[in-house]
Design an enzyme around this catalytic site. Structure first.
Site: not given
Lengths: 406, 406
Positions: B152, B178, B189, B406
Site C-alpha cells: 500500500t 506488506k 496493516t 482526496t
C-alpha cells in the site's frame, strides 16, 4: 454555581505568587510558584502511577500523610527525578520555605516539573524564597503568576474558579494547572493545584478527589506517556465556615459538583494545549455494557495516533475509530456501533451499526475544521457512558519532541 | 542456512504473479497478487486480534480449517472490511480464482488491504484473474511482482528466502510482506505470506507459526494501532521430500529456525518502512524477571511516542526510556535499570542503576544519527530477555495520516 475570577486565590485565606528564580535560563519566564493558606488546610493528593517517581512526590506524600498542609511550592525547569540527592533537595526546599513562612516543614507540598536525570541545584530556589513569600498576594494576578511559574511548554495559562453553596453558605474553589510540555529532556507532565475555603474533613477530601479523577484527569491523554511527576493536590482551609463535610450526603455532593466543574475545565484546557495540538478532541461514549467498557473504548479512541492524525487533517476517517474500538479489548458488539462527528458547526452520522453510511464529505469537513471536536460513539450494549479528552497529532508534536536537545 | 533469491517462489512447486487490475487508480502500481502451489500445501495462519475483522479473514479461516490450501490471492487498495457484502465478495473471489486454476474454492487463501468501509467492486478482480494465472512464474521477478501487488504505502518491497536442511534434505522457505501503510481511509496493516517446500504436518506448521509470531510479528509496532486485516499465512507443500515433520524434535527445530530467520527479517523490514519512518528502532531487553516482563518493557519502549520522536531527533533522551519502563506495568526494579544506545557507530551507556551517567553528547549523537538504532536495556531482575522492533515518529507520519482524503 458561578464561574468567578481569582484562580487559586479566589477562596478565602489563600495567597499566591510566582517569580523567576533562575532554574530556567529565560529570565522572562517565571519558574517558581507558591500557594499559601492562612490556616492549615485539609489536603488530599493523587500521584502518577509510574514506577519511576519524582523525589518531590515521595516527600509530599509523607508530609501530607496527616491530612494537612499549609503551602505548595513548585518549580519548573527541572523535575528533580532520577537524581541521587532528589529526596534531600525536596526536603531542604520544604525546610527553607517553612522557615520563612514560619510554618511546619511537614505542612509543605513540594512539586517539580521539567528535565529529568539532571541534579536540581537548590541555591536559586532558596535565594528566591524570601521574595516569593514577600510577593504573596490575593490579587487576581497572583494566581496567574503562580500558574505561569509551573508552566513548561504550555502555551496558555490554565486557571479557573467557581463559587458554590454548601448548606446555604457560599464557598469558593479554584485551580491552576500545567499540561503536557517537555523540556530538555523531559516528558509530558501534568500538575494541578486546587484550593477551596470549604470546610471538609481530610478523608472526605481525599475521597472526593480520588473519585473525581477517575472520570477527569485519568481520562486525558496527550500522547499515551504517563509522566513521572504527575500530581493533583487539593487544599481546603475551611474558612468559608460551612458545617464541616465529614460524611457523604447533600453537602458532599455539592462539593463534588464544584470540584468536578474545576477539574473538567482544567482537563479540557490541558488536552487542548497538548504539545503541538491545534484541536481539543472529546470522545463521548454511551450505550456501553458497563462503565469500565465505556472508559476503555473512550480512551482507546482518544489515544489512537491514527485517529489523532486524521483529526489534524479534518478527515472524517471513521474506519480508524471503529478500528480503535475493535482493538481496545472492551466487551463490545462492533456491529452495533454508531459514530458521529460533532462541533459548533453541527453533527453528522458517519457510521451506523458498524458500517459506513452515505454522508456529505463537505459538511463533515466543515464540522471537523473547528477547534473543538467531539467524537460521539453510541454502542448498543447497555446504558453506561464515559468521556475522554485529548488532542490531535501534529507536525509540531514531532518538532517539539524530536528536536535536538541544545 | 543460507540467504537465497526468489522470495515466495524460491521453494519447489511455488509460482507467483502480480498485476494491476484497476482497484487503484494509479495504473503503474500492481494491486493484485497470486501465489500458487503445484500441490496442495499444509497451511497455517494467524490473524489480527482486532474485533473488527476484514471479511477475507473470516473466509480464509474457514477455507483452511482442514489445514490445507493451494493458492493465495490478495488485493491492495480496498480492505473489504465493514462492508455488508464483504463475505460474499471474498467468497466469490475464491470461486473465480478456483475455477481458472481448476482447484477447490476451499483451498484458496484470500486477503485484502486498503480502504475500509467502502464496497469492494469484484469486477476488476474477476476480469484480471485469467491474466494473473497466465503470468504465474517461478522467475525471481514473479515474487517481486506479487510483493508489489500487496503493497500500500510501503516505500520498499519486502521479500526474503533461505535454504536450510531438514534431516540432510535441502529445503527452502521464503516470504513477502506488506507493512504499515494507509490509504484512503485505511489503517496500519500487515500482511505476510510465506512458502516452503518442507514437508510438515498442518498442526505442526500451525504450532511453529503460532509460537514464532509471539517473538516476531507480535513484537513490532509502528503506531500502536492494531489493524483489522493483519494476517500471516504459511504454506508448506512438502515437495522437498524430507521425512515429514509431524512432532517436535531436531527437524522441527531446524524448521523453526529457518522460519524465524524469515520472520525476523520481515519484521525488521516492516518496522524500518513504517509510515514516515527514517529509522529502524530495535529494543533489546535483558535481565528481566521473566519473558512476560521482558516483552512488556520492550513493547512499552518501542511504542512510546516520546521515545520515537526523540530517536527521530537523534536525541539521547534516556529519561523517556526510563519513563516508558516505569509506566509499562511490568514487575521491575527501576533502580537497577541500565540503558545503552547502540548502532554501527558504537555503543554508549547513558543510564546506570536508574540514574544518569556522564556521557559524551557528541558520541551519543553520532551513534543515533544512524539508520538502525538499538536501545539496549539491562535490568537486574533475572535472566529473561525480549526484542521489539519499531520506528521513529516523524513529520511524514503525521503528513501521511493527517492529509485530507482526496
Amino acid at each position: 454555581m458561578k464561574i468567578i475570577e481569582g484562580g487559586v486565590v479566589a477562596a478565602k485565606g489563600f495567597y499566591a505568587s510566582g517569580v523567576h528564580c533562575g532554574i530556567r535560563k529565560n529570565k522572562t519566564k517565571k519558574d517558581l510558584a507558591l500557594i499559601y493558606s492562612e490556616k492549615k488546610a485539609s489536603t488530599a493528593s493523587v500521584y502518577t502511577t509510574n514506577k519511576v517517581k519524582g523525589a518531590p512526590l515521595t516527600v509530599t506524600k509523607e508530609n501530607i500523610s496527616d491530612g494537612y498542609a499549609q503551602a505548595v511550592i513548585c518549580n519548573s525547569g527541572n523535575a528533580n527525578t532520577c537524581n541521587a540527592d532528589g529526596i534531600e533537595v525536596a526536603k531542604s526546599t520544604c525546610d527553607a520555605l517553612a522557615s520563612v513562612l514560619k510554618i511546619n516543614s511537614n505542612d509543605v507540598v513540594v512539586a517539580s516539573t521539567g528535565v529529568i536525570g539532571q541534579p536540581l541545584d537548590i541555591t536559586p530556589i532558596v535565594n528566591a524564597i524570601p521574595a516569593l513569600v514577600d510577593s504573596l498576594s490575593k490579587d487576581e494576578k497572583a494566581s496567574k503568576d503562580a500558574a505561569e511559574g509551573i508552566m513548561t511548554t504550555d502555551t496558555r495559562l490554565k486557571e479557573i474558579a467557581v463559587s458554590f453553596e454548601v448548606g446555604g453558605v457560599e464557598c469558593k474553589i479554584g485551580g491552576i494547572a500545567k499540561g503536557s510540555g517537555m523540556i530538555h529532556p523531559n516528558m509530558a507532565t501534568m500538575l494541578v493545584f486546587i484550593t477551596t475555603d470549604a470546610k471538609i474533613a481530610p478523608e472526605m477530601l481525599q475521597k472526593a478527589l480520588s473519585s473525581d479523577i477517575k472520570n477527569t484527569f485519568n481520562m486525558v491523554s496527550v500522547d499515551g506517556d504517563t509522566s513521572t511527576n504527575d500530581m493533583v493536590t487539593v487544599m481546603a482551609n475551611g474558612m468559608a465556615d460551612n458545617a464541616i463535610i465529614d460524611s457523604e450526603g447533600e453537602d458532599f455532593d455539592a462539593f463534588m459538583k464544584a470540584l468536578n466543574t474545576v477539574t473538567v475545565y482544567l482537563c479540557r484546557r490541558i488536552a487542548a494545549d497538548g504539545e503541538g495540538a491545534t484541536k481539543l478532541l472529546e470522545c463521548e461514549v454511551s450505550g456501553a455494557k458497563d462503565e469500565q467498557n465505556a472508559k476503555i473504548i473512550a480512551k482507546s479512541i482518544i489515544c489512537s495516533s491514527l485517529v489523532k492524525a486524521a483529526m489534524f487533517g479534518s478527515d472524517a476517517n471513521w474506519g480508524r475509530i471503529l478500528c480503535a474500538i475493535g482493538y481496545s479489548g472492551a466487551d463490545v458488539d462492533v456491529n452495533r456501533v454508531d459514530v458521529f462527528f460533532k462541533s459548533s458547526k453541527g453533527e453528522i452520522l458517519v457510521c451506523e451499526n458498524g458500517a459506513g453510511v452515505d454522508f456529505s464529505e463537505e459538511i463533515a469537513k466543515e464540522i471537523l475544521l473547528e477547534d473543538e471536536i467531539t467524537i460521539v460513539v453510541k454502542l448498543g450494549d447497555g446504558n453506561a457512558c464515559a468521556t475522554s479528552w485529548g488532542c490531535d497529532l501534529t507536525y509540531d508534536y514531532v518538532k517539539i519532541n524530536g528536536d535536538y536537545r541544545t
